[in-house]
Write an enzyme that holds these catalytic residues in place. Structure first.
Site, PDB file in Angstrom:
ATOM      1  N   LYS A 133      -0.530   0.545   7.319  1.00  0.00           N
ATOM      2  CA  LYS A 133       0.012  -0.817   7.349  1.00  0.00           C
ATOM      3  C   LYS A 133       0.526  -1.177   8.747  1.00  0.00           C
ATOM      4  CE  LYS A 133       2.845   0.160   3.960  1.00  0.00           C
ATOM      5  NZ  LYS A 133       2.344   1.483   3.567  1.00  0.00           N
ATOM      6  N   GLY A 188       0.813  -1.206   0.000  1.00  0.00           N
ATOM      7  CA  GLY A 188       0.000   0.000   0.000  1.00  0.00           C
ATOM      8  C   GLY A 188       0.843   1.251   0.000  1.00  0.00           C
ATOM      9  N   GLU A 234      -5.288  32.996 -13.129  1.00  0.00           N
ATOM     10  CA  GLU A 234      -6.136  32.063 -12.387  1.00  0.00           C
ATOM     11  C   GLU A 234      -7.561  32.040 -12.955  1.00  0.00           C
ATOM     12  OE1 GLU A 234      -4.830  30.015 -10.399  1.00  0.00           O
ATOM     13  OE2 GLU A 234      -2.879  31.003 -10.354  1.00  0.00           O
ATOM     14  N   ASP A 258       2.704  25.036 -14.739  1.00  0.00           N
ATOM     15  CA  ASP A 258       1.623  24.459 -15.554  1.00  0.00           C
ATOM     16  C   ASP A 258       2.186  23.733 -16.770  1.00  0.00           C
ATOM     17  OD1 ASP A 258      -0.201  25.647 -13.816  1.00  0.00           O
ATOM     18  OD2 ASP A 258      -0.224  27.507 -14.976  1.00  0.00           O
TER      19      ASP A 258
END
Length: 604
Positions: free
Chosen positions: A205, A199, A422, A497
């Protein structure tokens, strides 16, 4: 006597010697005879006897001290056979005192002789103890460093582990065997000797392994894979033998090896050959788990987030023959995990943990615990008594996007560019059908970013289509396209980006087979990567340079198409872009409700 107690006694003895030295130094420094009294005037013995002001005579061995009427003193030396009383027989008014020096001198001699002896003996004893400790450490070099947890006051059970329901069901059999081994042995059933838990980091775990031990109420040995490996060959194997011997003496019990990939990597992949220390340790683990000595009620639980590098011999039946997959929790599991971590935290009555869980896709159990802790810290800083929904959302923004950087002040021009950037992200994501909904748009600096556009999926998603990726790339390039359309040039604000878009396009081509030109073929090395050298350095290409050029062309094509799509969407909705940017400049932050009110969507 334990090594810890011996060490404490040695340190105490050393402190005692240091204190004795300090006291002795202070005694000799503050002895009145060494400077607190006026030093007597030294004269001849005959002159002392004849002094008319002589009042008292004190005899100390061969030294005669005469005290005058004014309190001053004279000192002189006499012959050993001379009797002072006979010399002053004609002056009866003078008092004669004889001081016994033998007793004082005796104790002074004893002290002067005894202190060096004590210091020498103490130093020798300290050196002997240090040598004993070194020998003991050398002898225990091959001993296991596993920590034993048995009979803890705060025992962890499955009730303390939220989510991962399937993993808990797989481990119930292990618990039942440890509680009732005769039930299984009576019909010839064999419980798995080893359980391998796979995992991502932080999914619980280690917590699950502790819960198994807590449910079965048996001793629990905890050790990390890296604690076996040392510089000297054979030490790791010796520690493995010692660990399993301890476990057999405490059977039935559990051995938990965390990060087993540190010693369980594929053999033959390194440079050390068959005598490599890590490989020797792995060989010993394999022998202990399924060698000639069988029938012990010792269950080994191991955890790793790198199952791809494990040696095949570890995963065969008879060793780690049960595999438990622990994946990132879904929305319902996240709500249950948040409930567990909020038990000791005062929540406001209107807090909806299911809503917060819906805003945290991809979060692991450790991430959710950290989220609740950050919310508690924010609440305490405000001086509040209860954690509110606003505190949880602030903590979520801090964990996901980074802390606000109010000290980073933008100029009016930079603020305008950031607002349009934005707004471009948000508008493209809003108008393309396969993009996630816009949750928040802000031009407040967070982390390394000047602004942020935050998307939240409506549900947990496991499969992604090519159309989804194409629209996501267009949304990523929305800021780049908005700067182009509004200002006629782009800034460095789009560098992150562009990197993300390029990485996504390359994965589409090389891993997901989403290129129409190259077809359903993967190009990520084929034969895998070297375990020893690492994923990137050891990667071997299974394609030609011509194919590599075609891959580059396809990646460039996907990025250009996404850029063109973003530019087309923004060109048709310039008024909406301007409106969003102006609102951002005015308010700095827009939530989802405020964002929805700004324009009427015109879906492409």
């Amino acid at each position: 006597m334990s090594e810890k107690k011996k060490s404490n006694y040695s340190e105490s003895f050393l402190y005692f010697i240091i204190i004795l030295l300090v006291i002795s130094a202070l005694y000799f420094a503050t002895n009145p005879k060494l400077g607190t009294k006026v030093v007597p005037q030294e004269v001849e013995i005959s002159e002392l006897y004849k002094n008319p002001d002589l009042e008292v005579v004190t005899v100390e061995g061969n030294t005669v001290i005469g005290t005058l009427k004014d309190g001053s003193e004279l000192i002189a030396n006499k012959e050993p056979q001379e009797v002072v009383g006979e010399r002053l027989a004609d002056r009866p008014e003078i008092k004669v005192k004889v001081k016994d020096m033998e007793k004082g001198q005796f104790w002074m001699d004893i002290m002067i002789s005894f202190i060096p002896f004590v210091l020498i003996v103490g130093f020798l004893l300290l050196m002997m103890r240090q040598a004993q400790r070194s020998n003991s450490s050398a002898m225990s070099f091959g001993k296991s460093r596993a920590r034993l947890y048995s009979g803890e006051k705060t025992r962890i059970t499955f009730k303390d582990v939220a989510g991962v329901q399937e993993a808990k069901e797989d481990l119930v059999e292990i618990v039942d065997f440890l509680k009732h081994p005769k039930k299984y042995l009576a019909i010839g059933a064999k419980i798995p000797k080893g359980v391998m838990m796979f995992g991502p980091p932080g999914t619980g775990k280690t917590l699950l392994a502790k819960a198994v031990a807590g449910e079965a109420n048996v001793p629990f040995f905890n050790i990390s894979g890296s604690e076996f490996v040392e510089m000297f060959v054979g030490v790791g194997a010796s520690r493995v033998r010692d660990l399993f011997n301890k476990a057999k003496r405490n059977a039935p019990c559990i051995i938990f090896i965390d990060e087993i990939d540190a010693v369980g990597r594929h053999r033959g992949a390194g440079l050390g050959g068959g005598h490599d220390e890590r490989e020797q340790t792995l060989n010993q683990i394999l022998v202990e788990m399924d060698g000639f000595d069988t029938g012990t009620n010792v269950i080994v639980i191991a955890a790793t987030n790198r199952p791809d590098v494990l040696d095949p011999a570890l995963l065969r039946p008879g060793r780690f023959d049960r595999r438990v997959i622990i994946d990132a929790p879904n929305s319902a599991d996240r709500a249950a995990i948040l409930k567990v971590h909020s038990q000791k935290k005062p929540l406001a009555a209107n807090v909806d943990l299911r809503k917060i869980a819906g805003q945290t896709p991809g979060f692991s159990g450790a991430d959710l615990e950290n989220l609740m802790n950050e919310a508690a810290i924010i609440t305490a800083k405000k001086g509040q008594k209860q954690i509110t929904t606003a505190d949880l959302e602030s903590a979520l923004e801090k964990v996901t996007l980074g802390p606000e950087r109010k000290s980073r002040v933008l100029s009016e021009e930079e603020k305008k560019i950031t607002a349009y950037h934005e707004s471009g992200h948000a508008l493209v994501a809003k108008l393309l059908a396969n993009c996630d909904p816009v949750h928040k748009v802000s031009i407040v600096s967070r982390g390394m970013a000047l602004g942020v556009t935050w998307y939240l999926p409506e549900r947990d998603q496991h499969l992604y289509s090519k159309a989804k990726f194409e629209h996501d790339m267009a949304a990523m390039l929305g800021g780049y396209a908005a700067e182009e359309l509004t200002f006629g040039e782009v800034t460095t604000g789009s560098s992150s980006d562009l990197k993300r878009v390029t990485e996504l396009a390359r994965k589409m081509v090389t891993e997901h087979g989403m290129s129409s030109k190259l077809g359903p073929v993967t190009f990520n090395g084929g034969g895998g990567h070297s375990v020893f050298l690492g994923r990137e350095l050891g990667e071997q290409k299974n394609y030609s340079d011509e194919t590599a050029a075609m891959i580059d062309q396809e990646v460039e094509k996907l990025v250009r198409e996404a850029h063109l799509l973003a530019k087309q969407v923004l060109s048709k909705n310039k008024q909406s872009l301007k409106k969003i940017a102006e609102e951002l400049i005015k308010h700095e932050t827009l939530d989802s409700k405020s964002f929805q009110k700004l324009f009427k969507p015109s879906k492409k």
